[in-house]
Design a protein around this motif. Structure first.
Motif, mmCIF file in Angstrom:
data_model
loop_
_atom_site.group_PDB
_atom_site.id
_atom_site.type_symbol
_atom_site.label_atom_id
_atom_site.label_comp_id
_atom_site.label_asym_id
_atom_site.label_seq_id
_atom_site.Cartn_x
_atom_site.Cartn_y
_atom_site.Cartn_z
ATOM 1 N N PHE A 43 0.794 -1.219 0.018
ATOM 2 C CA PHE A 43 0.037 0.150 0.076
ATOM 3 C C PHE A 43 0.836 1.337 -0.050
ATOM 4 O O PHE A 43 0.132 2.367 -0.384
ATOM 5 C CB PHE A 43 -1.019 0.014 1.141
ATOM 6 C CG PHE A 43 -1.953 -1.186 1.122
ATOM 7 C CD1 PHE A 43 -3.100 -0.873 0.274
ATOM 8 C CD2 PHE A 43 -1.807 -2.363 1.932
ATOM 9 C CE1 PHE A 43 -4.074 -1.987 0.206
ATOM 10 C CE2 PHE A 43 -2.896 -3.418 2.070
ATOM 11 C CZ PHE A 43 -3.915 -3.184 0.984
ATOM 12 N N GLY A 44 2.103 1.117 0.452
ATOM 13 C CA GLY A 44 2.950 2.377 0.150
ATOM 14 C C GLY A 44 3.046 3.444 1.258
ATOM 15 O O GLY A 44 3.849 4.370 1.156
ATOM 16 N N LEU A 45 2.316 3.273 2.361
ATOM 17 C CA LEU A 45 2.301 4.201 3.480
ATOM 18 C C LEU A 45 3.651 3.791 4.215
ATOM 19 O O LEU A 45 4.035 2.750 4.331
ATOM 20 C CB LEU A 45 0.924 3.961 4.315
ATOM 21 C CG LEU A 45 -0.195 4.341 3.847
ATOM 22 C CD1 LEU A 45 -1.583 4.136 4.796
ATOM 23 C CD2 LEU A 45 -0.204 5.774 3.503
ATOM 24 N N PRO A 46 3.959 5.038 5.119
ATOM 25 C CA PRO A 46 5.131 4.679 5.812
ATOM 26 C C PRO A 46 4.886 3.487 6.982
ATOM 27 O O PRO A 46 3.938 3.106 7.335
ATOM 28 C CB PRO A 46 5.183 6.138 6.481
ATOM 29 C CG PRO A 46 4.777 6.951 5.767
ATOM 30 C CD PRO A 46 3.512 6.260 5.200
ATOM 31 N N PHE A 47 6.323 3.130 7.309
ATOM 32 C CA PHE A 47 6.158 1.900 8.227
ATOM 33 C C PHE A 47 5.563 2.269 9.507
ATOM 34 O O PHE A 47 4.643 1.628 10.310
ATOM 35 C CB PHE A 47 7.528 1.372 8.582
ATOM 36 C CG PHE A 47 7.780 -0.047 9.343
ATOM 37 C CD1 PHE A 47 7.734 -1.308 8.574
ATOM 38 C CD2 PHE A 47 7.616 0.164 10.969
ATOM 39 C CE1 PHE A 47 7.738 -2.173 9.460
ATOM 40 C CE2 PHE A 47 7.744 -1.178 11.502
ATOM 41 C CZ PHE A 47 7.606 -2.480 10.912
ATOM 42 N N GLY A 48 5.777 3.411 10.243
ATOM 43 C CA GLY A 48 5.355 4.008 11.381
ATOM 44 C C GLY A 48 3.825 4.061 11.241
ATOM 45 O O GLY A 48 3.160 3.870 12.136
ATOM 46 N N ALA A 49 3.354 4.684 10.261
ATOM 47 C CA ALA A 49 1.730 4.795 9.952
ATOM 48 C C ALA A 49 1.180 3.452 10.048
ATOM 49 O O ALA A 49 -0.005 3.348 10.737
ATOM 50 C CB ALA A 49 1.583 5.590 8.623
ATOM 51 N N PHE A 50 1.676 2.589 9.480
ATOM 52 C CA PHE A 50 0.881 1.389 9.555
ATOM 53 C C PHE A 50 1.112 0.855 10.895
ATOM 54 O O PHE A 50 0.056 0.116 11.212
ATOM 55 C CB PHE A 50 1.590 0.397 8.495
ATOM 56 C CG PHE A 50 0.812 0.061 7.100
ATOM 57 C CD1 PHE A 50 -0.600 -0.117 7.141
ATOM 58 C CD2 PHE A 50 1.404 0.685 5.964
ATOM 59 C CE1 PHE A 50 -1.193 -0.103 6.148
ATOM 60 C CE2 PHE A 50 0.728 0.694 4.795
ATOM 61 C CZ PHE A 50 -0.656 0.406 4.571
ATOM 62 N N THR A 51 2.079 0.955 11.804
ATOM 63 C CA THR A 51 2.088 0.540 13.030
ATOM 64 C C THR A 51 1.148 1.053 13.843
ATOM 65 O O THR A 51 0.493 0.516 14.657
ATOM 66 C CB THR A 51 3.679 0.880 13.584
ATOM 67 O OG1 THR A 51 4.515 -0.092 12.872
ATOM 68 C CG2 THR A 51 3.628 0.468 14.969
ATOM 69 N N VAL A 52 0.765 2.306 13.708
ATOM 70 C CA VAL A 52 -0.345 2.871 14.317
ATOM 71 C C VAL A 52 -1.570 2.447 13.815
ATOM 72 O O VAL A 52 -2.433 2.200 14.849
ATOM 73 C CB VAL A 52 -0.166 4.493 14.133
ATOM 74 C CG1 VAL A 52 -1.266 5.068 14.926
ATOM 75 C CG2 VAL A 52 0.975 5.133 14.621
ATOM 76 N N PRO A 82 5.714 6.403 15.331
ATOM 77 C CA PRO A 82 6.454 7.777 15.229
ATOM 78 C C PRO A 82 7.941 7.529 15.490
ATOM 79 O O PRO A 82 8.795 7.962 15.059
ATOM 80 C CB PRO A 82 5.800 9.027 15.917
ATOM 81 C CG PRO A 82 4.222 8.612 15.961
ATOM 82 C CD PRO A 82 4.399 6.994 16.189
ATOM 83 N N PHE A 83 8.117 7.023 16.652
ATOM 84 C CA PHE A 83 9.383 6.746 17.042
ATOM 85 C C PHE A 83 10.105 5.844 16.303
ATOM 86 O O PHE A 83 11.554 5.782 16.195
ATOM 87 C CB PHE A 83 9.454 6.113 18.692
ATOM 88 C CG PHE A 83 8.999 7.136 19.791
ATOM 89 C CD1 PHE A 83 9.402 8.648 19.586
ATOM 90 C CD2 PHE A 83 8.059 6.755 20.914
ATOM 91 C CE1 PHE A 83 9.147 9.331 20.491
ATOM 92 C CE2 PHE A 83 7.835 7.687 21.555
ATOM 93 C CZ PHE A 83 8.316 8.980 21.574
ATOM 94 N N ILE A 84 9.474 4.926 15.472
ATOM 95 C CA ILE A 84 10.272 4.084 14.644
ATOM 96 C C ILE A 84 10.544 4.756 13.407
ATOM 97 O O ILE A 84 11.793 4.616 13.052
ATOM 98 C CB ILE A 84 9.204 2.859 14.196
ATOM 99 C CG1 ILE A 84 8.896 1.854 15.242
ATOM 100 C CG2 ILE A 84 9.853 2.205 12.845
ATOM 101 C CD1 ILE A 84 7.975 0.613 15.047
ATOM 102 N N GLU A 85 9.881 5.788 12.877
ATOM 103 C CA GLU A 85 9.997 6.704 12.311
ATOM 104 C C GLU A 85 11.441 7.326 12.241
ATOM 105 O O GLU A 85 12.220 7.890 11.442
ATOM 106 C CB GLU A 85 8.942 7.390 11.479
ATOM 107 C CG GLU A 85 7.982 6.650 11.176
ATOM 108 C CD GLU A 85 8.302 6.076 9.623
ATOM 109 O OE1 GLU A 85 9.440 6.645 8.906
ATOM 110 O OE2 GLU A 85 7.922 4.937 9.221
#
Length: 201
Positions: A43-52, A82-85
């Protein structure tokens, strides 16, 4: 209370950074992160966004299980991503194998330490842990069987979606339990008689 808040805050920061180190190592990531990587790939969203997003979806699943989130549960769901990012911005992907091994090892130990910190603060479990304990209470099945089943499902889905499965995935599965077992009792904030009834953990 001050110690609990500090432990929770530091634990969540270090937990996010530990995941970013493990991912940057590119030797295999934990099952939930394999699933997250797969979603990122599709889907292409950032990793941190999918984590949330995943954490919030898991909290929704707590409702029929009658799990009660604590302050730490909600902060875990919202802040670890966010901390992952942040970790991705700090740590560049290493080029040498020995550097990858160092990244993974530091990330793994830091993950166990961070888990001990935020769980030891007694503000509630993380979304994934709460799903596991809720299913255990409702089904009566052993914790190990439920955790293994959940992680096997997300690992398979993540692998099918293109997540990074490797020796690090196996190492994490085998070693994170003993690490958390070592750190958690040493970092747990003792309950006082006056605060035991009011604790959110």
């Amino acid at each position: 209370m001050l110690r609990r808040v500090l432990q929770l805050s530091i634990g969540l920061v270090l937990f996010g950074l530990s995941i970013s180190l493990i991912i940057r190592a590119v030797v295999g990531v934990p099952p939930w992160d394999v699933f997250t990587q797969g979603l990122v790939r599709v889907f292409g969203l950032p990793f941190g966004a999918f984590t949330v997003i995943i954490s919030i979806c898991l909290l929704v699943l707590w409702i029929p299980l009658r799990q009660r989130p604590g302050v730490g549960t909600v902060l875990n769901a919202l802040l670890v991503g966010p901390f992952i990012e942040l970790g991705f911005a700090i740590f560049a992907e290493p080029t040498e194998l020995w550097q990858r091994i160092v990244f993974f090892t530091v990330g793994l130990v830091l993950n166990g330490f961070a888990t001990g910190l935020y769980i030891g603060a007694r503000f509630g479990p993380g979304p994934r842990d709460g799903l596991m304990t809720g299913l255990h209470r409702v089904s009566g099945k052993p914790i190990w069987a439920i955790r293994t089943s959940i992680e096997a499902v997300v690992l398979l889905l993540g692998w099918l979606l293109g997540g990074n499965v490797g020796l690090g995935t196996l190492a994490f599965a085998l070693l994170i339990g003993p690490l958390v077992h070592f750190f958690m009792p040493r970092l747990r904030v003792p309950e006082s008689p006056r605060s035991s009834d009011a604790t959110l953990g």
